[in-house]
Motif scaffolding. Structure first.
Motif, PDB file in Angstrom:
ATOM      1  N   GLU A 110       0.853  -1.183   0.000  1.00 42.63           N
ATOM      2  CA  GLU A 110       0.000   0.000   0.000  1.00 42.63           C
ATOM      3  C   GLU A 110       0.892   1.237   0.000  1.00 42.63           C
ATOM      4  N   VAL A 111       0.591   2.188  -0.862  1.00 45.76           N
ATOM      5  CA  VAL A 111       1.439   3.367  -1.027  1.00 45.76           C
ATOM      6  C   VAL A 111       0.628   4.643  -0.832  1.00 45.76           C
ATOM      7  N   GLU A 112       1.346   5.765  -0.790  1.00 43.43           N
ATOM      8  CA  GLU A 112       0.741   7.013  -0.366  1.00 43.43           C
ATOM      9  C   GLU A 112       0.029   7.762  -1.488  1.00 43.43           C
ATOM     10  N   ALA A 113       0.576   7.704  -2.701  1.00 44.05           N
ATOM     11  CA  ALA A 113       0.086   8.598  -3.750  1.00 44.05           C
ATOM     12  C   ALA A 113       0.168   7.945  -5.118  1.00 44.05           C
ATOM     13  N   CYS A 114      -0.720   8.370  -6.012  1.00 43.29           N
ATOM     14  CA  CYS A 114      -0.690   7.948  -7.416  1.00 43.29           C
ATOM     15  C   CYS A 114      -1.370   9.029  -8.232  1.00 43.29           C
ATOM     16  N   GLY A 115      -0.590   9.778  -8.982  1.00 36.97           N
ATOM     17  CA  GLY A 115      -1.136  10.912  -9.719  1.00 36.97           C
ATOM     18  C   GLY A 115      -2.103  10.511 -10.813  1.00 36.97           C
ATOM     19  N   ASN A 116      -1.789   9.464 -11.591  1.00 32.49           N
ATOM     20  CA  ASN A 116      -2.688   9.040 -12.656  1.00 32.49           C
ATOM     21  C   ASN A 116      -4.009   8.536 -12.089  1.00 32.49           C
ATOM     22  N   ALA A 117      -3.973   7.808 -10.979  1.00 28.44           N
ATOM     23  CA  ALA A 117      -5.210   7.339 -10.357  1.00 28.44           C
ATOM     24  C   ALA A 117      -6.031   8.501  -9.824  1.00 28.44           C
ATOM     25  N   THR A 118      -5.364   9.516  -9.290  1.00 33.74           N
ATOM     26  CA  THR A 118      -6.080  10.679  -8.771  1.00 33.74           C
ATOM     27  C   THR A 118      -6.891  11.351  -9.869  1.00 33.74           C
ATOM     28  N   ARG A 119      -6.350  11.410 -11.083  1.00 34.90           N
ATOM     29  CA  ARG A 119      -7.109  11.996 -12.192  1.00 34.90           C
ATOM     30  C   ARG A 119      -8.334  11.154 -12.541  1.00 34.90           C
ATOM     31  N   CYS A 120      -8.269   9.855 -12.283  1.00 31.68           N
ATOM     32  CA  CYS A 120      -9.397   8.979 -12.606  1.00 31.68           C
ATOM     33  C   CYS A 120     -10.568   9.134 -11.640  1.00 31.68           C
ATOM     34  N   ILE A 121     -10.311   9.605 -10.423  1.00 35.43           N
ATOM     35  CA  ILE A 121     -11.362   9.636  -9.406  1.00 35.43           C
ATOM     36  C   ILE A 121     -12.521  10.555  -9.784  1.00 35.43           C
ATOM     37  N   PRO A 122     -12.299  11.813 -10.209  1.00 37.95           N
ATOM     38  CA  PRO A 122     -13.451  12.631 -10.595  1.00 37.95           C
ATOM     39  C   PRO A 122     -14.204  12.049 -11.791  1.00 37.95           C
ATOM     40  N   LEU A 123     -13.504  11.380 -12.707  1.00 33.80           N
ATOM     41  CA  LEU A 123     -14.183  10.723 -13.818  1.00 33.80           C
ATOM     42  C   LEU A 123     -15.058   9.588 -13.299  1.00 33.80           C
ATOM     43  N   PHE A 124     -14.542   8.811 -12.337  1.00 34.76           N
ATOM     44  CA  PHE A 124     -15.307   7.716 -11.737  1.00 34.76           C
ATOM     45  C   PHE A 124     -16.546   8.249 -11.024  1.00 34.76           C
ATOM     46  N   LEU A 125     -16.371   9.363 -10.288  1.00 36.03           N
ATOM     47  CA  LEU A 125     -17.474   9.932  -9.513  1.00 36.03           C
ATOM     48  C   LEU A 125     -18.432  10.757 -10.375  1.00 36.03           C
ATOM     49  N   GLY A 126     -17.942  11.235 -11.510  1.00 31.38           N
ATOM     50  CA  GLY A 126     -18.756  12.094 -12.361  1.00 31.38           C
ATOM     51  C   GLY A 126     -18.819  13.535 -11.902  1.00 31.38           C
ATOM     52  N   ARG A 127     -17.863  13.963 -11.085  1.00 35.56           N
ATOM     53  CA  ARG A 127     -17.867  15.338 -10.561  1.00 35.56           C
ATOM     54  C   ARG A 127     -16.487  15.669 -10.000  1.00 35.56           C
ATOM     55  N   ASN A 128     -16.240  16.945  -9.799  1.00 33.68           N
ATOM     56  CA  ASN A 128     -15.022  17.372  -9.131  1.00 33.68           C
ATOM     57  C   ASN A 128     -14.991  16.802  -7.724  1.00 33.68           C
ATOM     58  N   ALA A 129     -13.794  16.583  -7.190  1.00 39.54           N
ATOM     59  CA  ALA A 129     -13.722  15.930  -5.884  1.00 39.54           C
ATOM     60  C   ALA A 129     -12.499  16.375  -5.103  1.00 39.54           C
ATOM     61  N   ARG A 130     -12.686  16.470  -3.797  1.00 38.32           N
ATOM     62  CA  ARG A 130     -11.577  16.624  -2.851  1.00 38.32           C
ATOM     63  C   ARG A 130     -11.303  15.235  -2.309  1.00 38.32           C
ATOM     64  N   ILE A 131     -10.053  14.798  -2.407  1.00 39.22           N
ATOM     65  CA  ILE A 131      -9.716  13.400  -2.172  1.00 39.22           C
ATOM     66  C   ILE A 131      -8.734  13.291  -1.017  1.00 39.22           C
ATOM     67  N   GLU A 132      -9.088  12.480  -0.032  1.00 35.72           N
ATOM     68  CA  GLU A 132      -8.192  12.195   1.081  1.00 35.72           C
ATOM     69  C   GLU A 132      -7.271  11.046   0.680  1.00 35.72           C
ATOM     70  N   THR A 133      -5.958  11.246   0.843  1.00 35.27           N
ATOM     71  CA  THR A 133      -4.979  10.189   0.595  1.00 35.27           C
ATOM     72  C   THR A 133      -4.005  10.152   1.761  1.00 35.27           C
TER      73      THR A 133
END
Length: 266
Positions: free
Chosen positions: A68-91
């Motif tokens: 388990e790791v702390e950060a992933c920039g490419n995955a972070t870009r996928c999260i708002p697409l997955f949710l369908g909206r802008n998002a504040r993400i806790e990592t």
């Protein structure tokens, strides 16, 4: 059965599981099994989306080796697409703000850290031009952008044995938490080519945090000013940073398909 989405950012691919309504137990062995490209779904990283008390969602990241790791920039870009909206993400690396764009997302990746103990390194040294080397590789830089990176600027990227040297450097005792290894070549005033050996995943098509760390290191060394175009095997990312400020990463994100998996069989 557990539903998942297969997504990628420039070919750096993810299995994304939504655990906001019902908890999903993920062990290192289970993450490895899901990531297996022959017997599982197949991915570079497994992404678990959980509820958060401080943000819209919490994102947990498991590499293909189960770590388990702390950060992933490419995955972070996928999260708002997955949710369908802008998002504040806790990592584990902190709170990240991700906003949808026409073909992906733009993410505030926070501020980089350069202190040797923040990378972390095994002992104190200058992280801008580290007085160490591996074979013919020049003295690297080190940057923490939520996870640890070491960056080598080379004259001919195609001449570097990135797989062999990346595997060697990732586990060097100088890096007690292991390290992501970046091999970069400057090809223009604001343009870099980059290949990344990712900690726990090996060579990937793209690494968002690697692009951030490498652009930051290039700007710190006075090689260029932002915004910087970083060309990875999977495509381009735009990285903007000025000393003392936050890193802004912009690039594509893609939803590939949805599916179901029986986790109890893994």
């Amino acid at each position: 059965m557990t539903r998942f989405s297969k997504m990628h950012g420039l070919g750096n691919d993810f299995v994304v599981i939504d655990a906001r309504e019902a908890a999903v137990a993920i062990s290192a062995a289970r993450a490895q099994a899901i990531a297996d490209r022959h017997a599982g779904v197949g991915c570079d990283q497994l992404i678990l989306i959980e509820p958060s008390a401080v943000a819209d969602v919490k994102m947990r990241i498991f590499n293909a080796d189960g770590s388990e790791v702390e950060a992933c920039g490419n995955a972070t870009r996928c999260i708002p697409l997955f949710l369908g909206r802008n998002a504040r993400i806790e990592t584990a690396a902190g709170l990240l703000d991700a906003r949808l764009t026409d073909d992906g997302a733009s993410v505030d990746m926070g501020t980089p850290r350069f202190e040797w103990e923040a990378i972390p390194l095994a002992y104190a040294m200058d992280t801008l031009t580290m007085p160490v080397g591996w074979e013919d590789l020049p003295a690297p830089a080190a940057v923490n952008v939520g996870n640890p990176h070491v960056i080598f600027f080379v004259d001919d990227l195609d001449a570097v044995d990135t797989a062999r040297l990346g595997a060697l450097i990732e586990v060097d005792p100088l890096f007690p938490a292991r390290v992501n290894v970046n091999f970069a070549q400057q090809v223009g005033d604001r343009h870099l080519r980059l290949i990344v050996w990712e900690r726990g995943a090996g060579l990937t098509r793209a690494c968002g945090t690697g692009a951030c760390a490498t652009a930051v290191a290039a700007i710190r060394r006075g090689l260029m000013r932002g915004p910087v175009t970083v060309t990875l095997p999977g495509g381009d990312l735009a990285i903007d940073w000025a000393p003392g400020g936050h890193i802004r990463m912009t690039g594509p994100a893609t939803h590939v398909f949805d599916g179901e998996i029986d986790l109890d069989r893994l």
